[in-house]
Design a protein around this motif. Structure first.
Motif, mmCIF file in Angstrom:
data_model
loop_
_atom_site.group_PDB
_atom_site.id
_atom_site.type_symbol
_atom_site.label_atom_id
_atom_site.label_comp_id
_atom_site.label_asym_id
_atom_site.label_seq_id
_atom_site.Cartn_x
_atom_site.Cartn_y
_atom_site.Cartn_z
ATOM 1 N N GLY A 163 0.806 -1.214 0.000
ATOM 2 C CA GLY A 163 0.000 0.000 0.000
ATOM 3 C C GLY A 163 0.836 1.259 0.000
ATOM 4 N N SER A 164 1.908 1.257 -0.740
ATOM 5 C CA SER A 164 2.859 2.372 -0.754
ATOM 6 C C SER A 164 2.301 3.565 -1.530
ATOM 7 C CB SER A 164 4.169 1.911 -1.395
ATOM 8 O OG SER A 164 4.950 3.004 -1.813
ATOM 9 N N GLU A 165 2.464 4.771 -0.962
ATOM 10 C CA GLU A 165 2.034 5.982 -1.654
ATOM 11 C C GLU A 165 2.879 6.229 -2.902
ATOM 12 O OE1 GLU A 165 1.855 9.343 0.931
ATOM 13 O OE2 GLU A 165 0.099 8.594 2.018
ATOM 14 N N LEU A 166 4.168 5.936 -2.837
ATOM 15 C CA LEU A 166 5.027 6.105 -4.012
ATOM 16 C C LEU A 166 4.613 5.160 -5.130
ATOM 17 C CD1 LEU A 166 8.625 6.673 -2.562
ATOM 18 C CD2 LEU A 166 7.236 8.280 -3.897
ATOM 19 N N ALA A 167 4.278 3.916 -4.748
ATOM 20 C CA ALA A 167 3.822 2.951 -5.750
ATOM 21 C C ALA A 167 2.524 3.418 -6.395
ATOM 22 C CB ALA A 167 3.638 1.583 -5.116
ATOM 23 N N LEU A 168 1.639 4.036 -5.587
ATOM 24 C CA LEU A 168 0.366 4.537 -6.113
ATOM 25 C C LEU A 168 0.605 5.709 -7.071
ATOM 26 C CD1 LEU A 168 -2.710 4.500 -6.193
ATOM 27 C CD2 LEU A 168 -2.718 5.937 -4.129
ATOM 28 N N ILE A 169 1.509 6.625 -6.698
ATOM 29 C CA ILE A 169 1.839 7.750 -7.585
ATOM 30 C C ILE A 169 2.382 7.230 -8.915
ATOM 31 C CG2 ILE A 169 3.413 9.703 -7.906
ATOM 32 C CD1 ILE A 169 3.199 10.226 -4.889
ATOM 33 N N GLN A 170 3.287 6.265 -8.846
ATOM 34 C CA GLN A 170 3.858 5.714 -10.071
ATOM 35 C C GLN A 170 2.773 5.069 -10.932
ATOM 36 O OE1 GLN A 170 6.449 2.241 -9.835
ATOM 37 N NE2 GLN A 170 7.762 3.102 -11.452
ATOM 38 N N SER A 171 1.827 4.346 -10.287
ATOM 39 C CA SER A 171 0.745 3.700 -11.031
ATOM 40 C C SER A 171 -0.130 4.742 -11.734
ATOM 41 C CB SER A 171 -0.099 2.862 -10.067
ATOM 42 O OG SER A 171 -1.210 2.304 -10.739
ATOM 43 N N ILE A 172 -0.427 5.834 -11.028
ATOM 44 C CA ILE A 172 -1.256 6.901 -11.626
ATOM 45 C C ILE A 172 -0.541 7.522 -12.825
ATOM 46 C CG2 ILE A 172 -2.260 9.197 -11.221
ATOM 47 C CD1 ILE A 172 -2.698 8.308 -8.281
ATOM 48 N N PHE A 173 0.759 7.845 -12.649
ATOM 49 C CA PHE A 173 1.504 8.504 -13.716
ATOM 50 C C PHE A 173 1.716 7.566 -14.909
ATOM 51 C CE2 PHE A 173 3.785 11.819 -10.797
ATOM 52 C CZ PHE A 173 2.540 12.367 -10.506
ATOM 53 N N LYS A 174 1.950 6.277 -14.646
ATOM 54 C CA LYS A 174 2.157 5.321 -15.748
ATOM 55 C C LYS A 174 0.905 5.203 -16.610
ATOM 56 C CE LYS A 174 4.485 1.466 -15.283
ATOM 57 N NZ LYS A 174 5.011 0.161 -14.762
ATOM 58 N N LYS A 175 -0.264 5.360 -15.985
ATOM 59 C CA LYS A 175 -1.506 5.170 -16.735
ATOM 60 C C LYS A 175 -2.046 6.469 -17.330
ATOM 61 C CE LYS A 175 -2.868 0.897 -14.465
ATOM 62 N NZ LYS A 175 -3.933 0.129 -13.806
ATOM 63 N N LEU A 176 -1.968 7.549 -16.579
ATOM 64 C CA LEU A 176 -2.537 8.817 -17.055
ATOM 65 C C LEU A 176 -1.507 9.753 -17.641
ATOM 66 C CD1 LEU A 176 -5.109 9.628 -14.202
ATOM 67 C CD2 LEU A 176 -5.428 8.250 -16.264
ATOM 68 N N GLY A 177 -0.237 9.399 -17.491
ATOM 69 C CA GLY A 177 0.832 10.270 -17.957
ATOM 70 C C GLY A 177 1.366 11.113 -16.806
ATOM 71 N N THR A 178 2.662 11.397 -16.837
ATOM 72 C CA THR A 178 3.279 12.217 -15.785
ATOM 73 C C THR A 178 2.929 13.675 -16.028
ATOM 74 O OG1 THR A 178 5.108 10.643 -15.682
ATOM 75 C CG2 THR A 178 5.436 12.790 -14.628
ATOM 76 N N PRO A 179 2.283 14.315 -15.048
ATOM 77 C CA PRO A 179 1.870 15.714 -15.267
ATOM 78 C C PRO A 179 3.014 16.686 -15.009
ATOM 79 C CG PRO A 179 1.173 14.991 -13.097
ATOM 80 C CD PRO A 179 1.843 13.795 -13.740
ATOM 81 N N ASP A 180 2.925 17.845 -15.646
ATOM 82 C CA ASP A 180 3.797 18.956 -15.284
ATOM 83 C C ASP A 180 2.904 20.134 -14.929
ATOM 84 O OD1 ASP A 180 2.851 20.041 -17.655
ATOM 85 O OD2 ASP A 180 4.627 19.448 -18.804
ATOM 86 N N LEU A 181 3.492 21.273 -14.653
ATOM 87 C CA LEU A 181 2.685 22.413 -14.208
ATOM 88 C C LEU A 181 1.838 23.015 -15.326
ATOM 89 C CD1 LEU A 181 5.205 24.168 -11.794
ATOM 90 C CD2 LEU A 181 3.252 22.719 -11.220
ATOM 91 N N THR A 182 2.111 22.613 -16.558
ATOM 92 C CA THR A 182 1.269 23.086 -17.664
ATOM 93 C C THR A 182 -0.104 22.445 -17.596
ATOM 94 O OG1 THR A 182 3.225 23.329 -19.055
ATOM 95 C CG2 THR A 182 1.080 23.312 -20.165
ATOM 96 N N VAL A 183 -0.146 21.142 -17.320
ATOM 97 C CA VAL A 183 -1.424 20.430 -17.265
ATOM 98 C C VAL A 183 -1.987 20.379 -15.852
ATOM 99 C CG1 VAL A 183 -0.907 19.032 -19.282
ATOM 100 C CG2 VAL A 183 -0.276 18.183 -17.028
ATOM 101 N N TRP A 184 -1.147 20.636 -14.850
ATOM 102 C CA TRP A 184 -1.610 20.575 -13.457
ATOM 103 C C TRP A 184 -1.004 21.746 -12.679
ATOM 104 C CZ3 TRP A 184 -0.233 16.323 -9.323
ATOM 105 C CH2 TRP A 184 -1.212 16.304 -8.321
ATOM 106 N N PRO A 185 -1.403 22.984 -13.002
ATOM 107 C CA PRO A 185 -0.782 24.165 -12.377
ATOM 108 C C PRO A 185 -1.014 24.245 -10.872
ATOM 109 C CG PRO A 185 -2.690 24.791 -13.698
ATOM 110 C CD PRO A 185 -2.410 23.360 -14.008
ATOM 111 N N GLU A 186 -2.126 23.664 -10.389
ATOM 112 C CA GLU A 186 -2.414 23.711 -8.960
ATOM 113 C C GLU A 186 -1.351 23.007 -8.122
ATOM 114 O OE1 GLU A 186 -6.296 23.441 -11.271
ATOM 115 O OE2 GLU A 186 -4.379 22.394 -11.246
ATOM 116 N N ALA A 187 -0.653 22.049 -8.725
ATOM 117 C CA ALA A 187 0.318 21.245 -7.972
ATOM 118 C C ALA A 187 1.436 22.087 -7.376
ATOM 119 C CB ALA A 187 0.899 20.167 -8.886
#
Length: 583
Positions: free
Chosen positions: A173-197
């Motif tokens: 249940g690793s948070e890093l593993a979850l982040i990697q899973s999200i980015f692998k499937k939806l693409g790694t965001p940058d501030l252009t597509v996710w400025p709120e980050a």
């Protein structure tokens, strides 16, 4: 119960969140030792169990998801964030529904007891695979988008043929593993597509591999094309929605041939706008969202654009536009005391051309019914009727303002009101029928000559019958006493009506009778009317006893006919002028 769970807060929020798709709280009691117990109705299934055991049809799955989003729409309108949306927290009364959102143990509402401050909410909420990336990067100012992310994950899991979770946090249940899973499937965001980050506490502390987004057909195997479309249809804010709609309508207005992409995007916008302004049977409208949308519709001057171009919209979009118009015309913000709703007031005062444009909707079959529906809503206000009745052509082509109207000036017969006669008489059936329904809403007096010539004596059976029926209703309405006396004073009018009694169509005879009786029953008949009735007395006394004699079960008709016969028998041998009449 250990934090962030809190039974007292859960009890408070559940009472605030009551709706048809939130699991109802039946009662609470305390056990010895002070433990608070919450009692809920028994539910034989949860959504997770039903999915994993392949117990649901596609239709049943869609029904459960609809109930979930209805529940979320309601709780979010109450300022509540559930914070643990997932399939196992969706309870089913049966496999065919209804579905209920349950387990509000870690939910949040600003005014609820033991809720954290809005800007420093805890991030240890949600179940691993359903947690959004903003939580994983330390955003403590999150809102209802937290629930919508989890609901989207739930929908993807339900639509997928294998019903696996959309994202994977690994065995630990690793948070890093979850982040990697999200980015692998939806693409790694940058501030252009996710400025709120950029505002998140933990953003930028690590560098991630730049993954390309995967297609939804791969992420959600087995889902239909329609379901893919829904998953990519991002909801827009009021400002985005009205600006986008304005641009699309202007584009559609200038295109020689309809562009399917423009029509499709416009249809999505109008459908979303309709839900935001009216709500749905399952979810009430948010007053804040409704007020913001109405304000932006006015700000973007969208009403006149919609009125001018509605005939170019796809069929469903025309219906959605009618709902948007009618709801905006009715809308009054909380606390408003003005007699007219603000949007309608501004149309009357600053944009009267909107009403004229809606009338011109009868020029085309495509726009007749939606424009007519809006007009009938607006005609509940006398000022709108005045705009239509007293409209006249102007040298500059602009619509006359209400303040410049002089009711004492005779009409030229060239204004928008007079076009209703042609729309009713010469339009396609649905145009004629709808125009007639709108026409009957307007209060009018000085139009009898054209009404008789064009409508009562029309070649169209439907137009003729409905016109005669409306005429009878007008004359028998007590509020139209002056109109009635003006009409029944005319001998020419009586001649037209008497011809209807000999028409070869029985319903024309019947409707004509109800107008004829007003002439005969009038105790102050004009000399012209008396002269016609007296000169035709013998013919009428022979004709009326057998007139529609098969209506034996219509006691009122029989009594009225007998009364008229008696009135004609009692008439003098020569016309008798009443007070104020010339002989």
């Amino acid at each position: 119960m250990t934090p962030p769970h809190d039974s007292v807060r859960e009890t408070y929020i559940l009472r605030e969140a009551q709706s048809s798709n939130v699991l109802p709280l039946l009662e609470t009691f305390k056990q010895p030792g002070g433990r608070l117990v919450l009692v809920f109705p028994f539910m034989p299934y949860d959504f997770d169990q039903a999915l994993q055991k392949r117990m649901l049809s596609k239709e049943q799955t869609r029904s459960c998801l609809k109930d979930l989003f209805s529940a979320l729409a309601h709780v979010h309108s109450q300022g509540i964030i559930h914070r643990d949306v997932k399939p196992s927290n969706i309870m089913l009364k049966s496999l065919s529904g209804p579905a209920y959102l349950g387990d509000f143990g870690i939910s949040w509402q600003d005014k609820a007891p033991a809720s954290e401050p809005a800007d420093t909410k805890i991030t240890d909420v949600g179940t691993t695979c359903y947690r959004p990336p903003e939580l994983l990067f330390g955003n403590r100012k999150y809102g209802s988008s937290l629930d919508l992310w989890a609901a989207g994950c739930t929908a993807a899991e339900a639509m997928s043929s294998d019903h696996e979770t959309l994202f994977d946090a690994g065995d630990l249940g690793s948070e890093l593993a979850l982040i990697q899973s999200i980015f692998k499937k939806l693409g790694t965001p940058d501030l252009t597509v996710w400025p709120e980050a950029e505002q998140f506490h933990d953003w930028g502390k690590m560098q991630f591999y730049e993954y390309e987004p995967q297609p939804w057909s791969k992420l959600v195997p087995g889902a239909s094309e329609t379901e893919f479309d829904l998953s990519t249809n991002k909801q827009k804010s009021s400002i985005e929605l009205t600006r986008s709609t304005r641009e699309l309508v202007l584009r559609l207005a200038t295109e020689e041939k309809p562009n399917p992409k423009t029509e499709e995007e416009l249809a999505r916008n109008l459908a979303q706008m309709k839900i935001m302004i009216q709500g749905t049977p399952e979810a009430e409208v948010s007053p804040e969202v409704q007020e913001a949308l109405v304000r932006e519709i006015e700000s973007q001057d969208l009403i006149i654009l919609l009125a001018d171009n509605i005939y170019k919209f796809p069929f469903e979009s025309r219906k959605d536009t009618q709902v948007i118009f009618s709801t905006a015309f009715r809308y009054k913000p909380p606390g408003a005391n003005a007699p007219e709703p603000p949007v309608l007031h501004n149309v009357i005062r600053y944009r009267p051309e909107v009403i004229i444009s809606l009338c011109k909707g009868y020029d085309r079959r495509e726009s007749a019914m939606p424009c007519g529906g809006v007009l009938r809503e607006a005609l509940k206000f006398d000022a709108i009727a005045a705009l239509i009745l007293y409209d006249e052509p102007t040298p500059d082509g602009k619509v006359r303002e209400l303040s410049t109207i002089d009711p004492g000036v005779p009409s030229t017969g060239q204004g928008i009101f007079w076009r209703f006669f042609d729309w009713i008489d010469k339009g396609a059936f649905e145009v004629s029928a709808d125009a007639f329904n709108t026409f009957r809403v307007v209060n009018f007096t000085l139009f009898f000559e054209k009404y008789n010539d064009v409508l009562v004596q029309s070649e169209s059976y439907v137009t003729k019958r409905q016109s005669i029926k409306l005429l009878g209703e007008i004359l028998l309405d007590r509020s139209n006493y002056n109109v009635m006396t003006t009409y029944v004073d005319s001998g020419d009018h009586l001649k037209i009506i008497m011809k209807l009694l000999r028409d070869d169509r029985r319903m024309i005879n019947y409707e004509g009778f109800h107008v004829f009786k007003v002439f005969v029953a009038n105790p102050n008949k004009s000399v012209a009317v008396q002269r016609i009735l007296i000169s035709n007395r013998d013919k009428l006394l022979r004709f009326l006893p057998t007139f529609l004699e098969d209506r034996t079960e219509d006691d009122q008709f029989t009594d009225e006919k007998s009364f008229l016969i008696r009135q004609i028998e009692l008439m003098p041998s020569a016309p008798v002028p009443t007070a104020g009449q010339a002989s």
